[in-house]
Design an enzyme around this catalytic site. Structure first.
Site, PDB file in Angstrom:
ATOM      1  N   ALA A  84       0.828  -1.219   0.000  1.00 39.31           N
ATOM      2  CA  ALA A  84       0.000   0.000   0.000  1.00 39.31           C
ATOM      3  C   ALA A  84       0.854   1.256   0.000  1.00 39.31           C
ATOM      4  CB  ALA A  84      -0.900  -0.023   1.227  1.00 39.31           C
ATOM      5  N   ASN A 141     -29.364  26.494  18.143  1.00 38.13           N
ATOM      6  CA  ASN A 141     -28.459  25.780  19.060  1.00 38.13           C
ATOM      7  C   ASN A 141     -27.054  26.357  19.101  1.00 38.13           C
ATOM      8  OD1 ASN A 141     -28.166  24.943  16.381  1.00 38.13           O
ATOM      9  ND2 ASN A 141     -27.205  23.024  16.990  1.00 38.13           N
ATOM     10  N   ARG A 194      -2.029   7.772 -10.706  1.00 38.03           N
ATOM     11  CA  ARG A 194      -3.154   7.732 -11.648  1.00 38.03           C
ATOM     12  C   ARG A 194      -4.483   8.081 -10.971  1.00 38.03           C
ATOM     13  NH1 ARG A 194      -1.743   1.783 -13.641  1.00 38.03           N
ATOM     14  NH2 ARG A 194      -0.687   1.867 -11.626  1.00 38.03           N
ATOM     15  N   GLY A 204      -0.919  -7.113 -15.930  1.00 38.59           N
ATOM     16  CA  GLY A 204       0.182  -7.999 -16.310  1.00 38.59           C
ATOM     17  C   GLY A 204      -0.397  -9.265 -16.931  1.00 38.59           C
TER      18      GLY A 204
END
Ligand code: UD1
Ligand code: MG
Length: 455
Positions: free
Chosen positions: A12, A372, A18, A142
């Site tokens: 990761a 509030n 991209r 791939g």
């Protein structure tokens, strides 16, 4: 059967360029939770001895998300093979299996991962198994060079393919299972003489082959599981896949979705039996809805509990921290935030209830609101049971309304109201008899004069 050690490495650390984003790729969310969390949940079900997530330096949010699992830092993003090398510094085991997964392909199932591990154990000389898939459009993946018996001779990255190799449609999903005793030696032999000048994990089958270990592929037919997310368009595709699964699960558990494709669920949305969800409803994280609730069209609901018999919407916004008890009615253009609506209470039209407690059977009439926020802090409004909050009432918090009180329409309430009292805060109404008629006639006469003068 003896325990076969299993280590799982999740890559990761890539730049994710991209994705065109300031956010690390694996932190992008699918149905309200980071991509990496989907994968971790699946991998945890395999009960591995350890999980190591490879991260780029200085991504505290990734470290926090994957905790308590280990993080290995890949200092420079030199490719997927280099990322596995980075994980080695953290890996304790030197036997059994190492499952290598890509953090940007998060939808794999436990079943598929088990088949991948089994494939590595089919023959003694199989040192690597790779998960592949046949895709009609293999662009960017791939490609696997395979034998008829599903042995893998090599994997060629899309950018390194010859025109002939580009025609191959058996694609690398990026998931590998490798022999823990041998992986370090194979990684030492990686080189980066390829189009991207990266150290590719996909070179491992070739290197292993040279050192006497064969690679076998498990070809899955579950194409939805294996998609990788390199771009925002890929991310949207994964979202569609996950949404479709979540909708199916909700319906299998008894919810009625009138138009499933227009309902957006969060990964953790819980909907009870016979609850009806009309079209165009969005659920953010942490929503629990009992059975026999009706959510009408165009509602946006986050972090809320909704109890049985309640009717919400159309066009209601239920924000974080909302508790809706039994048989409550929330109508159109009502927003509720961090508030509890007790049993049988109603806010049927045009209102805002924020940081408030609304007692049982209290009626919050059209246009009434809680004020509030004073520009610096939020304050609470407490409303008792059986209160009538008239139309267009402003409740200036902090304020407490006793049980059974009646607040006249249009009042701005800034002082507490005792139980059963009438509170009315309006200026005296004046009546000027005939004023409207006189005014109308004067205006019309003026208009007629102007027209005459222009002519
Ligand atoms: C990769 C595979 C490709 C496969 C495809 C499937 C390689 C060389 N290519 O391509 O064969 O068909 O996935 O989706 O493995 N990463 C790092 N450090 C790095 C580079 C990448 O940790 O230096 C991580 C990324 O964060 C990502 C994963 O590895 O989670 C895959 O990287 P990515 O650049 O997306 O590879 P693909 O081009 O998709
Ligand atoms: Mg990718």
């Amino acid at each position: 059967m003896a325990h076969n050690p299993l280590t799982c490495i999740i890559l990761a650390a890539g730049k994710g360029s991209r994705m065109m984003s300031d956010k690390p790729k694996v932190m992008h969310e699918i149905a309200g939770r980071p991509m990496i969390s989907w994968l971790l949940e699946t991998v945890e079900q395999l009960r591995p001895d350890e999980i190591i997530v490879v991260s780029a330096p200085d991504i505290p949010e990734l470290k926090e998300t994957v905790a308590p699992h280990k993080i290995a830092i890949q200092t420079e993003q030199l490719g997927t093979g280099d990322a596995v090398r980075a994980a080695m510094s953290q890996m304790e085991s030197t036997e059994g299996d190492v499952l290598i997964l890509l953090g940007d392909a998060p939808l794999l199932s436990v079943y598929t991962l088990r088949r991948l591990i089994d494939t590595r154990h089919e023959d003694l000389d199989v040192g690597v198994s790779v998960l592949s898939v046949e895709l009609e459009d293999p662009t960017s993946y791939g490609r696997l060079l395979t034998t008829e018996e599903d042995f893998v001779l090599g994997i060629i990255e899309d950018k390194d393919c010859t025109d002939e190799e580009r025609e191959i449609n058996i694609c690398n999903t990026g998931a590998f299972c490798v022999d823990a005793a041998k992986i370090r030696g194979w990684l030492d032999n990686l080189v980066n003489d390829n189009a991207q000048m990266e150290f590719y994990i996909t070179d491992i089958p070739h290197i292993a082959g040279e050192q006497g270990s064969r690679t076998k592929t498990y070809i899955t037919h579950e194409t939805d599981e294996v998609h990788g997310a390199n771009t925002k368009a890929d991310l949207a595709h994964l979202e569609q896949i996950v949404q479709s699964t979540l909708r199916q699960k909700a319906m299998m558990r008894g919810a009625v979705l009138l138009d499933p494709s227009s309902v957006y669920l969060s990964w953790d949305t819980k909907i009870g039996v016979d609850t009806v969800i009309e079209p165009h409803v969005f659920f953010g994280p942490n929503v629990n809805i009992d059975g026999h609730v009706h959510i009408k069209a165009f509602c946006h609901i986050e972090d809320a509990n909704i109890e049985t018999g309640s009717v919400i919407g159309p066009f209601a916004r239920i924000r974080p921290g909302t508790q809706i008890k039994k048989n409550v009615k929330i109508g159109n253009f009502v927003e509720i935030k961090n508030a509890t609506m007790h049993e049988g209470s109603k806010a049927s039209h045009l209102g805002y209830i924020g940081d408030a407690t609304v007692g049982a059977h209290t009626n919050f009439a059209c246009g009434a609101i809680t004020a509030n926020y004073d520009g610096f802090a939020k304050h609470h409004t407490t409303i008792g049971e059986n209160v009538m909050v008239g139309s267009n009432v402003n409740l200036v918090a902090p304020v407490t309304i006793g049980d059974g009180a009646f607040i006249a329409a249009g009042s701005t309430i800034s002082k507490d109201i005792p139980a059963d009292a009438l509170a009315k805060e309006r200026s005296e109404q004046e009546i000027h008899k005939g004023w409207a008629k006189d005014n109308r006639e004067a205006q019309l006469a003026k208009k007629a004069d102007t027209v005459k003068n222009k002519a």
